[in-house]
Write a protein that holds these residues in place. Structure first.
Motif, PDB file in Angstrom:
ATOM      1  N   ASP A 256      -8.297  13.731 -12.086  1.00  0.00           N
ATOM      2  CA  ASP A 256      -8.540  12.376 -10.565  1.00  0.00           C
ATOM      3  C   ASP A 256      -9.166  11.110 -11.510  1.00  0.00           C
ATOM      4  O   ASP A 256      -8.492  10.149 -10.238  1.00  0.00           O
ATOM      5  CB  ASP A 256      -9.934  13.115 -10.339  1.00  0.00           C
ATOM      6  CG  ASP A 256     -10.457  14.224  -9.356  1.00  0.00           C
ATOM      7  OD1 ASP A 256      -9.731  14.722  -8.976  1.00  0.00           O
ATOM      8  OD2 ASP A 256     -11.378  15.077  -9.447  1.00  0.00           O
ATOM      9  N   ALA A 257      -8.241  11.693 -12.707  1.00  0.00           N
ATOM     10  CA  ALA A 257      -9.048  10.231 -13.080  1.00  0.00           C
ATOM     11  C   ALA A 257      -7.289   9.220 -13.667  1.00  0.00           C
ATOM     12  O   ALA A 257      -6.816   8.224 -13.799  1.00  0.00           O
ATOM     13  CB  ALA A 257      -9.197  10.083 -14.894  1.00  0.00           C
ATOM     14  N   SER A 258      -6.329  10.058 -13.100  1.00  0.00           N
ATOM     15  CA  SER A 258      -4.480   9.882 -13.218  1.00  0.00           C
ATOM     16  C   SER A 258      -4.086   8.611 -11.915  1.00  0.00           C
ATOM     17  O   SER A 258      -4.585   8.359 -11.320  1.00  0.00           O
ATOM     18  CB  SER A 258      -4.268  10.833 -12.689  1.00  0.00           C
ATOM     19  OG  SER A 258      -4.482  12.117 -13.488  1.00  0.00           O
ATOM     20  N   GLN A 259      -3.173   8.047 -13.039  1.00  0.00           N
ATOM     21  CA  GLN A 259      -3.114   6.492 -11.771  1.00  0.00           C
ATOM     22  C   GLN A 259      -1.346   6.978 -11.384  1.00  0.00           C
ATOM     23  O   GLN A 259      -0.906   6.256 -12.754  1.00  0.00           O
ATOM     24  CB  GLN A 259      -3.480   5.221 -12.793  1.00  0.00           C
ATOM     25  CG  GLN A 259      -2.741   4.521 -11.577  1.00  0.00           C
ATOM     26  CD  GLN A 259      -3.893   2.916 -11.966  1.00  0.00           C
ATOM     27  OE1 GLN A 259      -4.248   2.301 -13.098  1.00  0.00           O
ATOM     28  NE2 GLN A 259      -3.740   1.882 -11.397  1.00  0.00           N
ATOM     29  N   ILE A 260      -1.112   6.620 -10.415  1.00  0.00           N
ATOM     30  CA  ILE A 260       0.061   6.428 -10.446  1.00  0.00           C
ATOM     31  C   ILE A 260       1.282   5.423 -10.628  1.00  0.00           C
ATOM     32  O   ILE A 260       0.564   5.014  -9.603  1.00  0.00           O
ATOM     33  CB  ILE A 260       0.622   8.015  -8.813  1.00  0.00           C
ATOM     34  CG1 ILE A 260      -0.440   9.036  -8.733  1.00  0.00           C
ATOM     35  CG2 ILE A 260       2.405   7.894  -8.884  1.00  0.00           C
ATOM     36  CD1 ILE A 260       0.520  10.027 -10.226  1.00  0.00           C
ATOM     37  N   TYR A 261       2.312   5.738 -10.795  1.00  0.00           N
ATOM     38  CA  TYR A 261       3.562   4.646 -10.946  1.00  0.00           C
ATOM     39  C   TYR A 261       3.970   5.392 -10.542  1.00  0.00           C
ATOM     40  O   TYR A 261       4.603   5.891 -10.575  1.00  0.00           O
ATOM     41  CB  TYR A 261       4.156   4.076 -12.338  1.00  0.00           C
ATOM     42  CG  TYR A 261       2.517   2.971 -12.958  1.00  0.00           C
ATOM     43  CD1 TYR A 261       2.578   1.934 -12.896  1.00  0.00           C
ATOM     44  CD2 TYR A 261       0.874   3.900 -13.461  1.00  0.00           C
ATOM     45  CE1 TYR A 261       1.059   0.828 -13.689  1.00  0.00           C
ATOM     46  CE2 TYR A 261       0.343   3.137 -13.949  1.00  0.00           C
ATOM     47  CZ  TYR A 261      -0.149   1.716 -13.999  1.00  0.00           C
ATOM     48  OH  TYR A 261      -0.710   0.966 -14.767  1.00  0.00           O
ATOM     49  N   LEU A 262       5.057   3.903 -10.089  1.00  0.00           N
ATOM     50  CA  LEU A 262       6.484   4.047 -10.367  1.00  0.00           C
ATOM     51  C   LEU A 262       7.627   2.961 -10.013  1.00  0.00           C
ATOM     52  O   LEU A 262       7.186   1.726 -10.875  1.00  0.00           O
ATOM     53  CB  LEU A 262       6.987   3.679  -8.037  1.00  0.00           C
ATOM     54  CG  LEU A 262       6.444   4.676  -6.689  1.00  0.00           C
ATOM     55  CD1 LEU A 262       7.156   3.845  -5.552  1.00  0.00           C
ATOM     56  CD2 LEU A 262       7.627   6.185  -7.324  1.00  0.00           C
ATOM     57  N   LYS A 263       8.058   4.025 -10.779  1.00  0.00           N
ATOM     58  CA  LYS A 263       9.545   2.554 -11.944  1.00  0.00           C
ATOM     59  C   LYS A 263      10.889   2.874 -10.690  1.00  0.00           C
ATOM     60  O   LYS A 263      11.474   3.716 -10.706  1.00  0.00           O
ATOM     61  CB  LYS A 263      10.126   3.341 -13.211  1.00  0.00           C
ATOM     62  CG  LYS A 263      10.618   2.400 -13.716  1.00  0.00           C
ATOM     63  CD  LYS A 263      10.326   1.846 -14.230  1.00  0.00           C
ATOM     64  CE  LYS A 263      11.449   0.881 -15.449  1.00  0.00           C
ATOM     65  NZ  LYS A 263      12.937   0.398 -14.758  1.00  0.00           N
ATOM     66  N   PRO A 264      11.295   1.682  -9.986  1.00  0.00           N
ATOM     67  CA  PRO A 264      12.482   1.432  -9.542  1.00  0.00           C
ATOM     68  C   PRO A 264      13.554   0.852 -10.441  1.00  0.00           C
ATOM     69  O   PRO A 264      13.488   1.456 -11.998  1.00  0.00           O
ATOM     70  CB  PRO A 264      12.400   0.166  -9.301  1.00  0.00           C
ATOM     71  CG  PRO A 264      10.834  -0.835  -9.645  1.00  0.00           C
ATOM     72  CD  PRO A 264      10.170   0.136 -10.357  1.00  0.00           C
ATOM     73  N   PRO A 265      14.963   1.573 -10.030  1.00  0.00           N
ATOM     74  CA  PRO A 265      16.297   0.959 -10.197  1.00  0.00           C
ATOM     75  C   PRO A 265      16.096  -0.232 -11.288  1.00  0.00           C
ATOM     76  O   PRO A 265      16.249  -0.625 -12.318  1.00  0.00           O
ATOM     77  CB  PRO A 265      17.223   1.674  -9.367  1.00  0.00           C
ATOM     78  CG  PRO A 265      16.297   1.824  -8.171  1.00  0.00           C
ATOM     79  CD  PRO A 265      15.129   1.187  -7.889  1.00  0.00           C
ATOM     80  N   MET A 266      15.838  -1.222 -10.589  1.00  0.00           N
ATOM     81  CA  MET A 266      15.482  -2.186 -11.289  1.00  0.00           C
ATOM     82  C   MET A 266      14.341  -2.939 -11.502  1.00  0.00           C
ATOM     83  O   MET A 266      13.378  -2.748 -10.551  1.00  0.00           O
ATOM     84  CB  MET A 266      16.825  -3.467 -10.637  1.00  0.00           C
ATOM     85  CG  MET A 266      17.958  -2.696 -10.910  1.00  0.00           C
ATOM     86  SD  MET A 266      18.590  -3.377 -11.922  1.00  0.00           S
ATOM     87  CE  MET A 266      19.665  -4.717 -12.047  1.00  0.00           C
ATOM     88  N   GLY A 267      13.664  -3.910 -12.684  1.00  0.00           N
ATOM     89  CA  GLY A 267      12.576  -4.371 -12.363  1.00  0.00           C
ATOM     90  C   GLY A 267      11.489  -3.623 -12.986  1.00  0.00           C
ATOM     91  O   GLY A 267      11.583  -2.477 -13.907  1.00  0.00           O
ATOM     92  N   GLU A 268      10.021  -4.163 -13.230  1.00  0.00           N
ATOM     93  CA  GLU A 268       9.354  -3.503 -14.099  1.00  0.00           C
ATOM     94  C   GLU A 268       7.996  -1.724 -13.184  1.00  0.00           C
ATOM     95  O   GLU A 268       8.585  -1.869 -11.660  1.00  0.00           O
ATOM     96  CB  GLU A 268       8.230  -4.249 -14.450  1.00  0.00           C
ATOM     97  CG  GLU A 268       8.225  -5.354 -15.274  1.00  0.00           C
ATOM     98  CD  GLU A 268       8.685  -5.003 -16.462  1.00  0.00           C
ATOM     99  OE1 GLU A 268       8.395  -4.175 -17.056  1.00  0.00           O
ATOM    100  OE2 GLU A 268       9.707  -5.426 -17.168  1.00  0.00           O
ATOM    101  N   LYS A 269       7.786  -1.037 -13.544  1.00  0.00           N
ATOM    102  CA  LYS A 269       6.846  -0.354 -13.257  1.00  0.00           C
ATOM    103  C   LYS A 269       6.036  -0.885 -11.788  1.00  0.00           C
ATOM    104  O   LYS A 269       5.079  -2.127 -12.588  1.00  0.00           O
ATOM    105  CB  LYS A 269       5.958   0.577 -13.404  1.00  0.00           C
ATOM    106  CG  LYS A 269       5.008   0.259 -15.053  1.00  0.00           C
ATOM    107  CD  LYS A 269       5.086   1.072 -15.860  1.00  0.00           C
ATOM    108  CE  LYS A 269       3.841   0.858 -16.896  1.00  0.00           C
ATOM    109  NZ  LYS A 269       3.323   1.646 -17.780  1.00  0.00           N
ATOM    110  N   ILE A 270       5.913   0.065 -10.720  1.00  0.00           N
ATOM    111  CA  ILE A 270       4.464  -0.508  -9.825  1.00  0.00           C
ATOM    112  C   ILE A 270       3.651   0.264  -9.935  1.00  0.00           C
ATOM    113  O   ILE A 270       3.928   1.376  -9.891  1.00  0.00           O
ATOM    114  CB  ILE A 270       5.267  -1.171  -8.765  1.00  0.00           C
ATOM    115  CG1 ILE A 270       6.193   0.179  -7.872  1.00  0.00           C
ATOM    116  CG2 ILE A 270       6.159  -2.611  -8.768  1.00  0.00           C
ATOM    117  CD1 ILE A 270       6.424  -0.766  -6.700  1.00  0.00           C
ATOM    118  N   ASN A 271       2.487  -0.184  -9.564  1.00  0.00           N
ATOM    119  CA  ASN A 271       1.048   0.796  -9.066  1.00  0.00           C
ATOM    120  C   ASN A 271       0.542   0.728  -7.036  1.00  0.00           C
ATOM    121  O   ASN A 271       0.916  -0.656  -7.022  1.00  0.00           O
ATOM    122  CB  ASN A 271       0.399   1.672  -9.765  1.00  0.00           C
ATOM    123  CG  ASN A 271      -0.253  -0.620 -10.046  1.00  0.00           C
ATOM    124  OD1 ASN A 271      -0.347  -0.823 -10.148  1.00  0.00           O
ATOM    125  ND2 ASN A 271      -1.368   0.013 -11.712  1.00  0.00           N
TER     126      ASN A 271
END
Length: 502
Positions: A256-271
């Protein structure tokens, strides 16, 4: 076409594309036609015991995830049941955002304050809503969730209603081609009842006794009923190509405490705090849903999610998969054919196919996974492979196609039943006697060779006796004729003359 999402410790990537997709067609379906739209009745247990068996009420987000994945041509009804079944929403198309939101809100109205568990009433209500679906070219299914036994407060009446499920309701389900996907929340549930009605209607049964199972069950139901277009995921990575116009990712949380991030092909990871007109990010306790319009081309990665994820897509170029059992083989053998289409016409683009690597991934009933390479496409652009299951049960299968910049996946499942009788030996023996192929004789074991050699020895003995009989008949014939000829000439010998006659 509206893209939807799935609930699981699962990641679903739903892509709206003008490029590549996949669609499974079963052997009894026309490969050129799309899957029929669904008519789904989601029936949820609201008895008081659900407060203990589903304390986090995970059945609600699980149902919402399934609902979100449905197309706008599908119809849905949500039904609650305890002592009786009553509809929260009636069978309605999900054509507009308003209708979708109404369906999602309906699951929030499921309580856990009921007194009893009247499964008979629940199934009867589902049949009432779906009995005409098959006649209007729609596929009717019931998703039935329960944590208990058939119970209306009277033991004798409960047993009677349980029997009526098999005697009265089950024949109606079969008559109207209604499949039941049943889910038991505890081992104390009437698992026998839930499994039998699922098996009899060609549906599926699952036990979701822990929090990390329920969303996976709904994911599989979605895949089995909608046969969605998909992207393969490897270590939570997936490749976006230029044909993808929109992608929806469902990332399941480890906790429940997990936070999902996305790492696109270019740039920094986002949430979820990232702000963009292109991105919509929905956060829940068990999964995040992220929708991205015109995603950047290249490799994406989901961070801090579990590794049991999915990616669903919609595209113009589709990976079609068709399978059927080989009717000429006594032992079960599955023939799987895959090919690409563009705008519903076969696509045999050499540039697309020449560097394409295709594999068949099999998940056995014991959950072990095995991967088999698939031969290169033939002159028609078809990838054909065969698989021989060796055990009873439900198999999962995936056709995965990959090149450097292009990836697609098609998932399906099938139920296998091994023959209960050994393969007939008599037919083999007769065939071997008529024309024994050299390769067959070399591969025979001693017992089979003895079976084949025995009739050959009998035939040889019979031939010798026949030849011996013919030979003796010939000898007797010659001897008899020789004797008759001798008698004949002896009888004609001239008698001697006396001197007076001279």
């Amino acid at each position: 076409m509206r893209k939807k999402i799935l609930k699981s410790s699962y990641l679903a990537v739903v892509c709206l594309i003008s490029g590549l997709s996949s669609s499974l067609l079963f052997a009894n379906e026309n490969p050129s036609t799309e899957k029929l739209p669904l008519d789904t009745v989601v029936i949820m247990d609201s008895s008081g015991s659900m407060k203990q068996t589903d304390p986090k009420q995970l059945r609600k987000p699980a149902a919402k995830l399934f609902i979100s994945l449905l197309d706008n041509d599908d119809r849905l009804s949500v039904v609650s049941f305890s002592s009786q079944a009553w509809p929260i929403t009636y069978l309605t198309k999900l054509e507009t955002d308003k209708q979708l939101k109404q369906a999602l809100r309906a699951t929030d109205k499921i309580s856990h304050k009921g007194m009893y568990t009247n499964i008979h009433s629940a199934i009867k209500k589902g049949i009432e809503f779906l009995k005409e679906s098959d006649q209007i070219n729609r596929e009717p299914i019931i998703i039935l969730m329960s944590d208990g036994q058939m119970d209306v407060g009277n033991k004798e009446k409960s047993a009677q209603l349980r029997e009526q499920i098999f005697e009265d309701l089950l024949p109606q389900l079969i008559e109207h081609n209604i499949k039941i996907y049943s889910i038991a929340f505890t081992e104390a549930s009437d698992q026998e009842l839930l499994q039998e009605i699922a098996d009899a209607t060609d549906g599926r049964y699952a036990l979701a006794a822990s929090d990390d199972v329920l969303h996976k069950v709904f994911s599989k139901i979605f895949e089995q009923t909608k046969q969605p277009d998909m992207l393969p995921l490897n270590e939570n990575k997936f490749v976006v190509d230029a044909s993808i116009n929109e992608i929806t990712i469902i990332a399941n949380k480890v906790s429940d405490a997990s936070q999902i991030y996305l790492k696109p092909p270019m740039g920094e990871k986002i949430n979820s705090t990232f702000k963009s007109e292109k991105i919509k990010w929905f956060v829940s306790t068990s999964f995040d849903m992220i929708t991205i319009k015109k995603p950047d081309e290249g490799e994406w990665k989901i961070l801090y999610s579990d590794d049991d994820n999915r990616a669903y897509i919609v595209t113009d170029i589709k990976l079609r998969t068709q399978f059927e059992f080989n009717t000429e083989s006594y032992q079960p053998e599955l023939i799987i054919k895959s090919w690409f289409t563009q705008n519903e016409e076969n696509e045999s683009n050499e540039e697309l196919l020449k560097n394409m690597e295709v594999v068949l991934e099999i998940e056995h009933p014991d959950d072990t996974i095995e991967t088999f390479p698939v031969e290169k496409a033939n002159e028609l652009g078809e990838f054909i492979t065969r698989f021989k299951p060796e055990a009873d049960g439900i198999y999962g299968a995936a056709i995965i196609a990959k090149s450097r910049t292009f990836q697609r996946q098609q998932i399906f499942s099938f139920k296998n039943t091994m023959p209960t009788e050994p393969e007939p030996v008599k037919e083999k023996t007769i065939e071997a006697v008529k024309k024994p192929p050299a390769e067959n004789l070399e591969s025979k074991n001693p017992a089979e060779e003895a079976t084949i050699e025995e009739p050959k020895k009998e035939d040889d003995t019979m031939q010798i006796l026949i030849y011996f009989g013919i030979f003796n008949v010939v000898l007797i014939f010659i001897g008899l004729n020789g004797f008759l000829i001798y008698r004949h000439f002896k009888g004609k010998k001239p008698a001697p003359t006396n001197s007076s006659e001279k």
